[in-house]
Design an enzyme around this catalytic site. Structure first.
Site, PDB file in Angstrom:
ATOM      1  N   LYS A  46       0.929  -1.289   0.043  1.00 54.46           N
ATOM      2  CA  LYS A  46       0.043  -0.041   0.022  1.00 54.46           C
ATOM      3  C   LYS A  46       0.909   0.995  -0.071  1.00 54.46           C
ATOM      4  O   LYS A  46       0.614   2.182  -0.753  1.00 54.46           O
ATOM      5  CB  LYS A  46      -0.776  -0.077   1.078  1.00 54.46           C
ATOM      6  CG  LYS A  46      -1.837  -1.098   1.289  1.00 54.46           C
ATOM      7  CD  LYS A  46      -2.793  -0.970   2.499  1.00 54.46           C
ATOM      8  CE  LYS A  46      -2.023  -0.847   3.825  1.00 54.46           C
ATOM      9  NZ  LYS A  46      -1.510  -2.173   4.390  1.00 54.46           N
TER      10      LYS A  46
ATOM     11  N   ARG B 134      -8.880   0.876   9.594  1.00 44.43           N
ATOM     12  CA  ARG B 134      -8.652  -0.358  10.015  1.00 44.43           C
ATOM     13  C   ARG B 134      -9.517  -1.363  10.758  1.00 44.43           C
ATOM     14  O   ARG B 134      -9.258  -2.272  10.888  1.00 44.43           O
ATOM     15  CB  ARG B 134      -7.513  -0.395  10.569  1.00 44.43           C
ATOM     16  CG  ARG B 134      -6.115  -0.723   9.970  1.00 44.43           C
ATOM     17  CD  ARG B 134      -5.026  -0.628  10.863  1.00 44.43           C
ATOM     18  NE  ARG B 134      -3.484  -1.180  10.590  1.00 44.43           N
ATOM     19  CZ  ARG B 134      -2.905  -0.729   9.871  1.00 44.43           C
ATOM     20  NH1 ARG B 134      -2.944   0.242   9.467  1.00 44.43           N
ATOM     21  NH2 ARG B 134      -1.653  -1.458   9.584  1.00 44.43           N
TER      22      ARG B 134
ATOM     23  N   ARG C 263      11.658  -7.184   4.440  1.00 46.46           N
ATOM     24  CA  ARG C 263      11.948  -5.851   4.923  1.00 46.46           C
ATOM     25  C   ARG C 263      12.381  -5.847   6.292  1.00 46.46           C
ATOM     26  O   ARG C 263      13.316  -5.050   6.692  1.00 46.46           O
ATOM     27  CB  ARG C 263      10.489  -5.006   4.906  1.00 46.46           C
ATOM     28  CG  ARG C 263      10.606  -3.738   5.261  1.00 46.46           C
ATOM     29  CD  ARG C 263       9.062  -3.023   5.295  1.00 46.46           C
ATOM     30  NE  ARG C 263       8.311  -3.576   6.358  1.00 46.46           N
ATOM     31  CZ  ARG C 263       6.776  -3.110   6.359  1.00 46.46           C
ATOM     32  NH1 ARG C 263       6.543  -2.367   5.281  1.00 46.46           N
ATOM     33  NH2 ARG C 263       6.355  -3.338   7.143  1.00 46.46           N
TER      34      ARG C 263
ATOM     35  N   ARG D  42      12.248  -2.805  10.847  1.00 48.16           N
ATOM     36  CA  ARG D  42      11.542  -1.882  11.429  1.00 48.16           C
ATOM     37  C   ARG D  42      10.735  -2.830  12.397  1.00 48.16           C
ATOM     38  O   ARG D  42      10.947  -4.049  12.495  1.00 48.16           O
ATOM     39  CB  ARG D  42      10.281  -1.952  10.382  1.00 48.16           C
ATOM     40  CG  ARG D  42       9.225  -0.717  10.610  1.00 48.16           C
ATOM     41  CD  ARG D  42       8.396  -0.675   9.564  1.00 48.16           C
ATOM     42  NE  ARG D  42       7.066  -1.027   9.765  1.00 48.16           N
ATOM     43  CZ  ARG D  42       6.035  -1.017   9.101  1.00 48.16           C
ATOM     44  NH1 ARG D  42       5.836  -0.109   8.031  1.00 48.16           N
ATOM     45  NH2 ARG D  42       4.707  -1.559   9.270  1.00 48.16           N
TER      46      ARG D  42
ATOM     47  N   ARG E 218      -0.356  -8.794  13.124  1.00 40.69           N
ATOM     48  CA  ARG E 218      -1.031  -7.778  12.374  1.00 40.69           C
ATOM     49  C   ARG E 218      -1.598  -8.495  11.184  1.00 40.69           C
ATOM     50  O   ARG E 218      -2.696  -8.058  10.738  1.00 40.69           O
ATOM     51  CB  ARG E 218       0.387  -7.102  11.612  1.00 40.69           C
ATOM     52  CG  ARG E 218       0.837  -5.829  12.595  1.00 40.69           C
ATOM     53  CD  ARG E 218       2.131  -5.600  12.427  1.00 40.69           C
ATOM     54  NE  ARG E 218       2.439  -5.217  10.967  1.00 40.69           N
ATOM     55  CZ  ARG E 218       3.749  -5.244  10.325  1.00 40.69           C
ATOM     56  NH1 ARG E 218       4.792  -5.987  10.711  1.00 40.69           N
ATOM     57  NH2 ARG E 218       3.798  -4.596   9.091  1.00 40.69           N
TER      58      ARG E 218
HETATM   59  P1  ADP Z   1       1.216  -2.392   8.146  1.00 43.53           P
HETATM   60  O1  ADP Z   1       0.191  -2.208   7.188  1.00 43.53           O
HETATM   61  O2  ADP Z   1       2.482  -3.138   7.334  1.00 43.53           O
HETATM   62  O3  ADP Z   1       0.909  -3.279   9.316  1.00 43.53           O
HETATM   63  P2  ADP Z   1       1.246   0.470   8.802  1.00 43.53           P
HETATM   64  O4  ADP Z   1       2.704   1.343   8.656  1.00 43.53           O
HETATM   65  O5  ADP Z   1       0.189   0.787   8.199  1.00 43.53           O
HETATM   66  O6  ADP Z   1       1.933  -1.244   8.695  1.00 43.53           O
HETATM   67  O7  ADP Z   1       0.982   0.413  10.385  1.00 43.53           O
HETATM   68  C1  ADP Z   1       1.772   0.242  11.560  1.00 43.53           C
HETATM   69  C2  ADP Z   1       1.212   0.119  12.824  1.00 43.53           C
HETATM   70  O8  ADP Z   1       0.540   1.161  13.256  1.00 43.53           O
HETATM   71  C3  ADP Z   1      -0.167  -0.894  12.829  1.00 43.53           C
HETATM   72  O9  ADP Z   1       0.257  -2.226  13.102  1.00 43.53           O
HETATM   73  C4  ADP Z   1      -0.539  -0.348  14.328  1.00 43.53           C
HETATM   74  O10 ADP Z   1      -0.025  -0.507  15.437  1.00 43.53           O
HETATM   75  C5  ADP Z   1      -0.447   1.167  13.740  1.00 43.53           C
HETATM   76  N1  ADP Z   1      -1.720   1.626  13.058  1.00 43.53           N
HETATM   77  C6  ADP Z   1      -1.166   2.264  11.845  1.00 43.53           C
HETATM   78  N2  ADP Z   1      -2.986   2.509  11.388  1.00 43.53           N
HETATM   79  C7  ADP Z   1      -3.625   2.075  12.285  1.00 43.53           C
HETATM   80  C8  ADP Z   1      -4.936   2.676  12.564  1.00 43.53           C
HETATM   81  N3  ADP Z   1      -5.708   2.973  11.548  1.00 43.53           N
HETATM   82  N4  ADP Z   1      -5.592   2.082  13.583  1.00 43.53           N
HETATM   83  C9  ADP Z   1      -4.746   1.611  14.785  1.00 43.53           C
HETATM   84  N5  ADP Z   1      -3.498   1.424  14.629  1.00 43.53           N
HETATM   85  C10 ADP Z   1      -2.934   1.842  13.494  1.00 43.53           C
END
Ligand code: ADP
Length: 196
Positions: A13, A88, A127, A133, A144
């Site tokens: 994404k 989410r 990654r 990360r 996740r």
């Molecule tokens: P990925 O899609 O690879 O899990 P992101 O960078 O989108 O990575 O998100 C990393 C982390 O940030 C998530 O695992 C969560 O802890 C937090 N996060 C991101 N967006 C949200 C959201 N909309 N609601 C709750 N937590 C979020």
């Protein structure tokens, strides 16, 4: 263009949003990037979010909603945005709906990047090796993916019933995938700029 990009962790994404934003002329708003910036800056919000993120869990709505609203209210997002990582879960869908309704706006499209589970896991491990990360550990990756399947995937039914979802095959070269997304958006009347 008000676009939501959905897909499992590792579906690409963020990578695709970065490629699309110039063509679409709207900002890329990634809640994950915003949270990581808050963690790096050591803000109170970042300090609160860090342990939850590292464990691969969702950060609580009280942290997230205010942060996102503030970002969407900035001038550059008035004409549209690419949202990556939000919503989410169903509560976040409702919150986004209410926020947009108040501004007499609506989402134009939801692009879902479909990637098989094994491929997501392989990309996240790659990654992890390259970027380290904090949430690309085995346990956090499993958490996740489970949250995506249990809490995020049900969002697709809601948006699907509005007729705004396009599912895109997320396996292929970066250019191929960008082209697939652009074609889906073209079909909805959102052409890329001539520079594309
Ligand atoms: P990925 O899609 O690879 O899990 P992101 O960078 O989108 O990575 O998100 C990393 C982390 O940030 C998530 O695992 C969560 O802890 C937090 N996060 C991101 N967006 C949200 C959201 N909309 N609601 C709750 N937590 C979020």
């Amino acid at each position: 263009m008000r676009l939501v990009l959905l897909g499992a962790p590792g579906s690409g994404k963020g990578t695709q949003a970065t490629r699309l934003k110039a063509d679409l002329g709207v900002p890329h708003i990634s809640t994950g990037d915003m949270l990581r910036a808050a963690v790096a800056a050591g803000t109170p919000l970042g300090l609160k979010a860090k342990a939850v993120m590292d464990a691969g869990q969702l950060v609580s709505d009280d942290i997230l909603l205010g942060m996102l609203e503030e970002r969407l209210a900035q001038d550059d997002a008035r004409g549209g945005f690419i949202l990556d990582g939000y919503p989410r879960n169903l509560a976040q869908v409702q919150h986004l709906d209410a926020f947009l309704e108040e501004r007499e706006e609506a989402l134009d499209a939801v692009i879902v990047l479909a990637v098989p589970r094994d491929e997501s896991i392989a990309r996240l491990h790659k990654r992890a090796a390259e970027q380290g990360r904090a949430d690309d550990t085995n346990d956090a990756i499993s958490a996740r993916l489970a949250i995506y399947e249990n809490e995020t995937a049900p969002i697709l039914d809601v948006y699907g019933s509005r007729g705004i979802v396009d599912e895109i095959d997320g396996v292929g070269s970066l250019d191929e995938i960008t082209d697939r997304i652009a074609r889906a958006l073209d079909a909805r009347g959102f052409a890329r700029s001539a520079a594309a």
